[in-house]
Design an enzyme around this catalytic site. Structure first.
Site, PDB file in Angstrom:
ATOM      1  N   CYS A 389       0.833  -1.210   0.000  1.00 37.38           N
ATOM      2  CA  CYS A 389       0.000   0.000   0.000  1.00 37.38           C
ATOM      3  C   CYS A 389       0.862   1.251   0.000  1.00 37.38           C
ATOM      4  O   CYS A 389       1.657   1.473   0.920  1.00 37.38           O
ATOM      5  CB  CYS A 389      -0.933  -0.015   1.214  1.00 37.38           C
ATOM      6  SG  CYS A 389      -1.879   1.514   1.419  1.00 37.38           S
ATOM      7  N   CYS A 392       0.338   3.473   3.077  1.00 37.08           N
ATOM      8  CA  CYS A 392       1.042   2.937   4.247  1.00 37.08           C
ATOM      9  C   CYS A 392       2.526   3.265   4.162  1.00 37.08           C
ATOM     10  O   CYS A 392       3.144   3.675   5.157  1.00 37.08           O
ATOM     11  CB  CYS A 392       0.849   1.425   4.333  1.00 37.08           C
ATOM     12  SG  CYS A 392      -0.860   0.882   4.554  1.00 37.08           S
TER      13      CYS A 392
END
Length: 469
Positions: A389, A392
């Site tokens: 991600c 993230c």
């Protein structure tokens, strides 16, 4: 892309004054081209007779509309192209134009394809493409997808652009029956529950497919920095890998991406230098602009694509118009420091993130036990994440800083990888909707508290934790 705080864009509904050719432009990468006078265009004209698909001669004419073809030329003039259709090596052309300016690339595209190419205009920064096309002095066409759910400001922007450049944007609409069936069966906002792909397929992808069947090439505003996870390998020109052109087969359509190598900030330098109309939503924090229900302003520090389909995880930030250019995350994993994953015998080795001594990695059983405790000896803050991600990865630094700040304070800082086989569990038991999700487990409460904001800087995270201490 950070929008300059000192710049307040205003939609301009009058024709922009002709640039002074003697002045040097501060816009990025305009090369040696000098601005030309804006093309004055007639709004109504006669009939175009196409005896052949190639060559094409643009004449003062008005085209009959067809449901399957993008029809009305945005500017009208005379443009002759070679009588003989050639087989082109576009990988070679892309290498040759790799360091060319957007103006040079668009000039090459318009010269080669004449009236069989059109600019895809989305109502955002794509006005730069129109301005570059104007600067070439060649006739050009512009089309846009009207999904029926755009912002009022976007429609006003369309109108301002038409008046400024003296053009007619060729609008393409979704099939009314398909929209009716979707809304009747699933409601107006089903995409919030089951993802945006179905709605985008009906309102955008299929209308685009229909529009492109009348062309041999199209020009897009894709940039590599728009979505590093999915658009990092965009060439400046390519054979379109997804859509068909006028010949009706894959490989019959050429896709030009003249600003692929340009940074967003340089696009805005160019727009300011040329004093062109822009969407008023940009002054309110909107960067990447799509349909009204699926677009919102971004916060400081967020990537521009985080304003699109914000309720979904980082891999879903595409509507399907450019699927052929999507770089698959599993095949190109990147860790928090920007290092590519290694591949051994064709298998990707996934680098983890938040890998610091003061960030405790929790297993499935570990976080289950933590969630079940009613009286914890110490509070915890835990991030639910996925290594692939991009959001993230972007917050890794601030989360590590949070762990450093809380060191010795009695608050434990942990992480739990919640993708793959663990995702269903995390969605059911840990309030996971999208990555990253941050949870605070208080000392004397069984239910974790979900961090509600998208401000992921260290100060905001510390303030959240301190509110429960």
């Amino acid at each position: 892309m950070a929008f300059p705080s000192s710049y307040s864009p205003v939609i301009r509904t009058s024709t922009v004054p002709n640039p002074n050719p003697s002045n040097k432009l501060e816009a990025s990468r305009i090369s040696s081209f000098q601005p030309l006078n804006r093309v004055s265009v007639q709004s109504a004209v006669g009939n175009i007779h196409r005896q052949q698909k190639w060559p094409v001669k643009m004449v003062s004419a008005e085209v009959k509309r067809s449901d399957s073809v993008v029809t009305l030329a945005s500017t009208v003039g005379t443009s002759e192209v070679n009588d003989k259709r050639e087989t082109e090596d576009y990988e070679k052309v892309a290498k040759e134009l790799e360091n060319a300016s957007p103006l040079q690339i668009i000039d090459k595209a318009l010269e080669k394809f004449g009236n069989d190419i059109a600019i895809a205009f989305s109502g955002a920064e794509d006005v730069a493409l129109i301005e570059y096309a104007r600067l070439t002095g060649r006739p050009f066409r512009v089309f846009s997808l009207d999904t029926g759910r755009l912002n009022l400001e976007t429609y006003q922007f369309f109108d301002a652009v038409e008046k400024c450049y003296g053009i007619h944007i060729e609008y393409t609409f979704p099939d009314a029956f398909e929209v009716q069936e979707l809304v009747r069966s699933k409601g107006l906002f089903s995409f919030y529950e089951d993802g945006h792909q179905e709605c985008c397929r009906v309102r955008k992808v299929r209308p685009l497919k229909k529009a492109l069947t009348g062309l041999r090439a199209w020009i897009t505003g894709q940039r590599k920095d728009q979505s590093p996870g999915t658009r990092a390998d965009i060439p400046v020109v390519q054979v379109d890998p997804s859509f068909e052109g006028v010949d009706g087969e894959i490989g019959s359509l050429v896709k030009w991406n003249p600003v692929a190598n340009i940074q967003g900030r340089d696009i805005w330098n160019f727009l300011r230098a040329m004093d062109v109309p822009i969407n008023a939503l940009h002054s309110r924090g909107y960067v990447s602009i799509g349909c009204e229900p699926c677009t919102r302003a971004v916060l400081p520090g967020q990537h521009e694509r985080e304003g699109r389909w914000w309720w979904e995880d980082g891999r879903a930030k595409e509507c399907g118009l450019h699927n052929g250019n999507i770089k698959q995350e599993e095949g190109s994993l990147v860790n928090g420091n920007g290092n590519s994953a290694m591949h051994i015998n064709g298998t990707a080795t996934v680098y983890d993130i938040f890998s610091r001594e003061n960030v405790i990695s929790l297993s499935r059983s570990g976080i289950e036990n933590l969630a079940k405790l009613k009286n914890r000896s110490e509070p915890w803050v835990v991030v639910l994440y996925a290594s692939w991600c991009r959001v993230c990865q972007a917050m890794e630094g601030s989360y590590v800083e949070l762990a450093d700040t809380l060191g010795g304070s009695g608050v434990k800082v942990g992480k739990f990888r919640a993708d793959g086989d663990q995702r269903a569990f995390a969605e059911k038991e840990l309030q996971l909707v999208s990555f990253p999700t941050i949870l605070f487990f208080p000392k004397h409460s069984s239910r974790p508290v979900k961090y509600p904001s998208e401000k992921r800087d260290a100060d905001s995270l510390v303030a959240f934790v301190n509110a429960f201490r």
